[in-house]
Design an enzyme around this catalytic site. Structure first.
Site, PDB file in Angstrom:
ATOM      1  N   ASP A 110      10.237 -11.650   7.222  1.00  0.00           N
ATOM      2  CA  ASP A 110      11.569 -11.496   6.642  1.00  0.00           C
ATOM      3  C   ASP A 110      11.991 -10.032   6.557  1.00  0.00           C
ATOM      4  OD1 ASP A 110      11.690 -14.252   6.271  1.00  0.00           O
ATOM      5  OD2 ASP A 110      10.611 -14.121   4.383  1.00  0.00           O
ATOM      6  N   ASP A 144      12.053 -21.134  11.598  1.00  0.00           N
ATOM      7  CA  ASP A 144      11.833 -21.096  10.148  1.00  0.00           C
ATOM      8  C   ASP A 144      12.317 -22.386   9.486  1.00  0.00           C
ATOM      9  OD1 ASP A 144      10.477 -19.347   8.606  1.00  0.00           O
ATOM     10  OD2 ASP A 144      12.201 -18.179   7.962  1.00  0.00           O
TER      11      ASP A 144
END
Length: 496
Positions: A411, A351
């Site tokens: 997420d 990420d």
């Protein structure tokens, strides 16, 4: 489905703010009794014009509707008709600043340019027209028509650009969706684990349970392999977005329909009605499950057809997305805390690299993750890998478009896998849900921290940067405090 779903979901491991642009508000008021006022969207160039931030400091001008002309020549309008007024003309072949220079020379105090096409940013070069001082803004032609119908022919207008609110209540909705999905997915995984333990204790139920079991277990080697494939997939999407986006949309429709069916089937199974069966090809199936399958398929098809209808399609996308996340968290099992650490640690690096490091590599200086999540090169098709909630606070953005707060599925899913492992460990050790509750609370704290950083930095954030440390550190501290770290790290012996 587990492997493909993880690759797909990780493309959405990013929290994005609304796109900021030079958007302002035209406040129009009529002369009738009682007075009627209405706001409209405008686009302006902040490098040319500095608009007041509130109505308190704004100056009203009488609007002169000259949409019958494009104002490319001063001879197009009678002398004196513009003096000390706000003038609206049509978009034409000449530049905005050429129109502004003509309007200013004829005494106008404000220039509005009506457009029948979609509003776009104003980007003419002002260096050739340093003498232009009046405000220039772009407005929809339909809004001018609506203004006359609603407020009459005598209208006073002013321009202002209120700052975007630092906090929007859509963030609260995003927070509730994310935390409740992680908590419910982890709890569901624990229920499945309890049924597994009962099946192991009862040899008669073991074979039946094995046929029903659809779980996929990730080993450390499998985790590393899939993270590597995720990186390749993201890069391919960056370069071949306009073709691969339709592949992702197709995968979303199939996976979300299956997930919605699995989620609702678990609820339908608790209802003691409609259990009649039909036989086909030597197999029997309940009629209610057939209707359920048709309903879930129809929901995915309706979303696919109307996915670009921003007014309501986001609700259906969120429902399908939540179902996918729930089913994924329940289905994919992490065998031990070691695998969780490897997965979350690698995905944290994934990420951060694709959000913060890739701008130094790409030619246009853009983040690969942000570009893919937002749709690179102005592509109208967006990846269905996010929970979307429209902004709720009134602002220029809500007038000009329907901006959304976004949270990637990754997420929710990635920390959710750790929460699910904590819940299964609680079941295995009869520890009164202490791991599950503490990890869920840590996830909620991580989400709040992400929102705070997003509001302060006003740029897309890799949410895993805050969620992973919160959940991993909290789970480790609980295991260390309870003196169960070795067992928590290696997992239960029966799984091995």
């Amino acid at each position: 489905m587990g492997a493909a779903g993880l690759l797909w979901a990780l493309l959405g491991a990013l929290l994005l703010p609304p796109v900021a642009a030079d958007e302002g508000i035209l406040h129009a008021s009529g002369s009738g009794l009682p007075p009627v006022a209405k706001d409209y969207c405008i686009i302006y160039n902040s490098k040319w014009t500095s608009l007041p931030k509130s109505l308190d400091n704004a100056t009203f001008r009488t609007l002169e509707n000259l949409t019958s002309t494009v104002l490319c020549s001063s001879s197009e309008v009678p002398s004196g008709v513009m003096k000390d007024k706000a003038v609206v003309v049509m978009r034409g072949n000449c530049t905005f600043l050429e129109k502004a220079r003509i309007a200013q020379s004829l005494g106008a105090k404000m220039l509005l340019i009506a457009s029948k096409s979609r509003l776009s940013s104003i980007s003419d070069n002002k260096t050739d027209f340093e003498d232009v001082t009046l405000p220039v803004a772009l407005i929809r032609y339909n809004d001018i028509v609506d203004m006359q119908l609603t407020l009459g022919n005598e209208v006073n207008v002013t321009l202002y650009a209120p700052p975007l609110p630092e906090f929007d209540y859509s963030m609260v909705v995003i927070f509730l969706i994310a935390v409740s999905t992680v908590a419910l997915g982890g709890y569901w995984s624990g229920v499945a684990e309890l049924e597994n333990l009962k099946a192991i204790a009862s040899p008669g139920e073991r074979e039946t349970r094995r046929k029903k079991e659809e779980n996929v277990t990730f080993t450390p080697v499998t985790v590393i392999l899939f993270v590597a494939i995720c990186c390749v997939m993201l890069v391919l999407l960056y370069f071949f977005y306009k073709w691969l986006v339709y592949v992702i949309i197709s995968v979303f429709c199939l996976a979300s329909a299956m997930s919605l069916y699995n989620c609702l089937a678990a609820l339908v199974g608790e209802i003691p009605f409609g259990q009649c069966r039909i036989t086909c090809c030597n197999k029997t199936i309940e009629v209610r499950l057939i209707f359920l399958a048709v309903f879930c398929t129809a929901a995915a098809v309706v979303w696919a057809v109307f996915r670009n209808e921003d007014r309501w399609a986001w609700i259906l996308q969120d429902i399908l997305g939540v179902a996918f996340c729930l089913n994924f968290i329940k289905t994919l099992k992490m065998p031990n805390f070691k695998s969780c650490v490897i997965l979350l640690g690698l995905l944290l690096l994934y990420d951060v690299f694709f959000v913060f490091i890739t701008p130094f590599i790409t030619k246009n200086g853009a983040s690969i993750m942000v570009e893919v999540a937002a749709g690179p090169f102005g592509n109208s098709e967006k990846l269905p890998v996010v929970i979307r909630v429209p902004r709720l606070e009134h602002s220029a953005s809500t007038l000009c478009d329907l901006p959304f707060s976004l949270l990637g599925f990754g997420d929710i899913i990635v920390p959710g896998l750790l929460v699910a492992y904590c819940r299964r460990f609680d079941v295995q050790t009869s520890s009164s849900s202490v791991y599950y509750i503490s990890c869920t609370v840590a996830y909620a704290v991580g989400m709040v921290l992400t929102f705070v950083v997003l509001a302060l930095m006003r740029m897309g954030q890799p949410a895993l940067l805050y969620l992973v440390p919160c959940t991993l550190i909290t789970s480790s501290l609980v295991a260390w405090r309870r003196k169960e770290m070795k067992k928590f790290w290696k997992g239960s012996s029966y799984q091995v």
